[in-house]
Write an enzyme that holds these catalytic residues in place. Structure first.
Site, PDB file in Angstrom:
ATOM      1  N   GLU A 295       4.172  37.498  23.613  1.00 31.44           N
ATOM      2  CA  GLU A 295       4.346  36.059  23.823  1.00 31.44           C
ATOM      3  C   GLU A 295       4.207  35.301  22.502  1.00 31.44           C
ATOM      4  O   GLU A 295       4.968  34.371  22.218  1.00 31.44           O
ATOM      5  CB  GLU A 295       3.314  35.569  24.847  1.00 31.44           C
ATOM      6  CG  GLU A 295       3.620  34.225  25.446  1.00 31.44           C
ATOM      7  CD  GLU A 295       2.682  33.873  26.585  1.00 31.44           C
ATOM      8  OE1 GLU A 295       2.792  32.733  27.078  1.00 31.44           O
ATOM      9  OE2 GLU A 295       1.851  34.712  26.977  1.00 31.44           O
TER      10      GLU A 295
ATOM     11  N   HIS B 138      -6.334  31.496  27.914  1.00 32.01           N
ATOM     12  CA  HIS B 138      -4.998  31.941  28.305  1.00 32.01           C
ATOM     13  C   HIS B 138      -5.003  33.418  28.680  1.00 32.01           C
ATOM     14  O   HIS B 138      -4.362  33.829  29.658  1.00 32.01           O
ATOM     15  CB  HIS B 138      -4.035  31.686  27.135  1.00 32.01           C
ATOM     16  CG  HIS B 138      -2.665  32.230  27.352  1.00 32.01           C
ATOM     17  ND1 HIS B 138      -2.208  33.361  26.714  1.00 32.01           N
ATOM     18  CD2 HIS B 138      -1.647  31.808  28.135  1.00 32.01           C
ATOM     19  CE1 HIS B 138      -0.965  33.610  27.098  1.00 32.01           C
ATOM     20  NE2 HIS B 138      -0.599  32.687  27.953  1.00 32.01           N
TER      21      HIS B 138
ATOM     22  N   GLU C 198      -6.428  33.787  32.105  1.00 26.45           N
ATOM     23  CA  GLU C 198      -5.424  33.394  33.111  1.00 26.45           C
ATOM     24  C   GLU C 198      -4.462  34.555  33.390  1.00 26.45           C
ATOM     25  O   GLU C 198      -4.099  34.818  34.541  1.00 26.45           O
ATOM     26  CB  GLU C 198      -4.676  32.160  32.616  1.00 26.45           C
ATOM     27  CG  GLU C 198      -3.503  31.733  33.483  1.00 26.45           C
ATOM     28  CD  GLU C 198      -2.229  31.626  32.684  1.00 26.45           C
ATOM     29  OE1 GLU C 198      -1.224  32.249  33.089  1.00 26.45           O
ATOM     30  OE2 GLU C 198      -2.217  30.926  31.652  1.00 26.45           O
ATOM     31  N   HIS C 199      -4.047  35.264  32.344  1.00 21.58           N
ATOM     32  CA  HIS C 199      -3.193  36.439  32.537  1.00 21.58           C
ATOM     33  C   HIS C 199      -3.923  37.535  33.309  1.00 21.58           C
ATOM     34  O   HIS C 199      -3.346  38.186  34.191  1.00 21.58           O
ATOM     35  CB  HIS C 199      -2.766  36.996  31.170  1.00 21.58           C
ATOM     36  CG  HIS C 199      -1.541  36.353  30.604  1.00 21.58           C
ATOM     37  ND1 HIS C 199      -0.455  37.074  30.165  1.00 21.58           N
ATOM     38  CD2 HIS C 199      -1.231  35.048  30.406  1.00 21.58           C
ATOM     39  CE1 HIS C 199       0.474  36.250  29.714  1.00 21.58           C
ATOM     40  NE2 HIS C 199       0.017  35.014  29.832  1.00 21.58           N
TER      41      HIS C 199
END
Length: 438
Positions: free
Chosen positions: A152, A72, A75-76
């Site tokens: 997040e 993740h 991906e950021h």
């Protein structure tokens, strides 16, 4: 001495298999590039736009425990800048054309998607390929993005109807990667260094792990040429490892004390995986249980007993297994009553299945929902890519109703008795301790 990211063993590239079997004469076509990239397209009649994406077989279930959240975070990071574009140029690249660009990380893959008017497809493919192929991954950017991911994680912790799913999955899967948080933890994210992400990118973002697809106003031959130009230079690499087989799932009821305005309940059990033939029976049963205002749970828990405002069923199918469950939110002191009501509905379905009239009504509901949901190029894109990601034969839309109609009453009774027995469920209740009389 800091830890170094050690990737799971990779499988050799498989040159002779893996392409979806697409029947001749359809508007869908599949091609494999020389480096292993799967290229798929579906021409959608009447469309004026095109949805396009690239998927990498790398997700939260394929990470070492000490580096949860690496997929993740990567991906950021690709949106922080590439060798050819700054982060501002990435943001403007498609928005300035009226299009959109997005990405997500799941348990088993990472996706990068765009939706543009058809003439802008070459730009969209070039931007996505740039993200996939050449992110900068600088230390300065990484430190900033770690803060973003930490926020997040905090947002999930502050949102109990999200957090309850995280806690439920962690407990039910008993340490299996399917129960890990895709976001990771603050500690695991903080420990990731630029060289870790570079190693993950180098091993995972390779031809043998890539699916590139488009749906809408698209010509397959022209799209293949674009894909070859943009993705053809990627090293073939090796296939992602298989997710390990899950253990026997946890059952029973766990209560987690939290100062919240509601008690949040998730009750669920493990199901067979994405390719299993029982998937259609499970979808029908889940819909009948909690798939709308006419469902059994909505009528019993909300309308008759007034125990909840929100009550619904959910399902997720992964490669090795899946999960089917129910969420409900109720007032403090009423959690036990709500859980008992849900278990009562489950028990009846497990013992009796569905009545013939109810099964027929649910069939029509599911068929309608599927067909309506697939009217957009974006939905068609996800469906198309899914066949390649799960290495399943392509199923034409016209054949889906027959598969749903083919679920027999015997299938319903058999699957309901095995999956929806209340004794086979794992329930997690998040909220204040029970103090009421209900």
């Amino acid at each position: 001495m800091r830890r170094t990211l050690r990737l799971l063993p990779r499988r050799p590239a498989q040159r002779g298999s893996g392409l979806p079997d697409v029947p001749a004469g359809l508007n869908c076509r599949a091609t494999r590039l020389g480096n292993g990239v799967h290229v798929l397209s579906e021409t959608v009649a009447g469309a004026r736009s095109v949805a396009v994406g690239a998927w990498v077989r790398q997700g939260g279930a394929l990470e070492p425990p000490e580096f949860l959240g690496a997929s993740h975070l990567l991906e950021h990071m690709v949106f922080r800048g590439t060798e050819r574009r700054t982060r501002q140029e990435i943001a403007l690249s498609l928005e300035s054309l009226g299009g959109s660009l997005n990405a997500y990380t799941s348990r088993e893959h990472t996706g990068y998607e765009a939706h543009v008017m058809a003439p802008h497809l070459p730009v969209a493919v070039d931007v996505i390929a740039d993200l996939v192929r050449s992110p900068l991954l600088t230390e300065e950017d990484l430190e900033r993005e770690k803060e973003v991911v930490s926020e997040e994680i905090a947002a999930v912790e502050d949102t109990p109807d999200d957090l309850v799913f995280e806690l439920h999955g962690e407990g039910m899967w008993r340490g299996h990667p399917y129960g890990n948080s895709i976001l990771g933890t603050r500690e695991s994210v903080a420990s990731i260094a630029p060289e870790d992400l570079a190693a993950l990118h180098r091993c995972s973002y390779v031809g043998s792990n890539l699916v590139v697809a488009a749906a809408g106003l698209v010509d397959h031959d022209a799209f293949c040429k674009l894909a070859e130009e943009c993705f053809g230079g990627i090293e073939p690499g090796a296939r992602a490892p298989a997710v390990p087989a899950p253990p026997e799932p946890q059952t029973g009821t766990v209560r987690v004390s939290r100062d919240t305005a509601q008690v949040h309940i998730v009750l669920g059990s493990v199901t067979p995986g994405h390719s299993h033939a029982d998937r259609y029976a499970l979808v029908l049963l889940s819909t009948a249980l909690g798939g709308g205002m006419s469902s059994r749970l909505f009528q019993r828990v909300r309308e008759e007993l007034a125990l909840a405002y929100a009550v619904y069923s959910y399902q997720s199918f992964y490669t090795r297994a899946g999960v089917s469950g129910v969420y409900a939110g109720t007032r403090p002191g009423w959690g036990r009553a709500a859980l008992d009501a849900i278990s009562e509905v489950y028990r009846r379905v497990a013992d009796e299945g569905l009545a013939a009239e109810e099964l027929e009504r649910t069939r029509e509901q599911v068929k309608g929902q599927i067909m309506l949901s697939l009217e957009s190029p974006g939905a068609r894109l996800h469906r198309l890519a899914g066949f390649a990601l799960h290495e399943e034969p392509f199923i034409p839309l016209d054949e889906l109703p027959a598969l749903i109609d083919g679920v027999s009453m015997f299938d319903i009774v058999r699957v309901a008795g095995g999956i929806f027995d209340p004794d086979h469920q794992y329930a997690l209740c998040l909220g204040p301790a029970e103090t009421g009389n209900h």
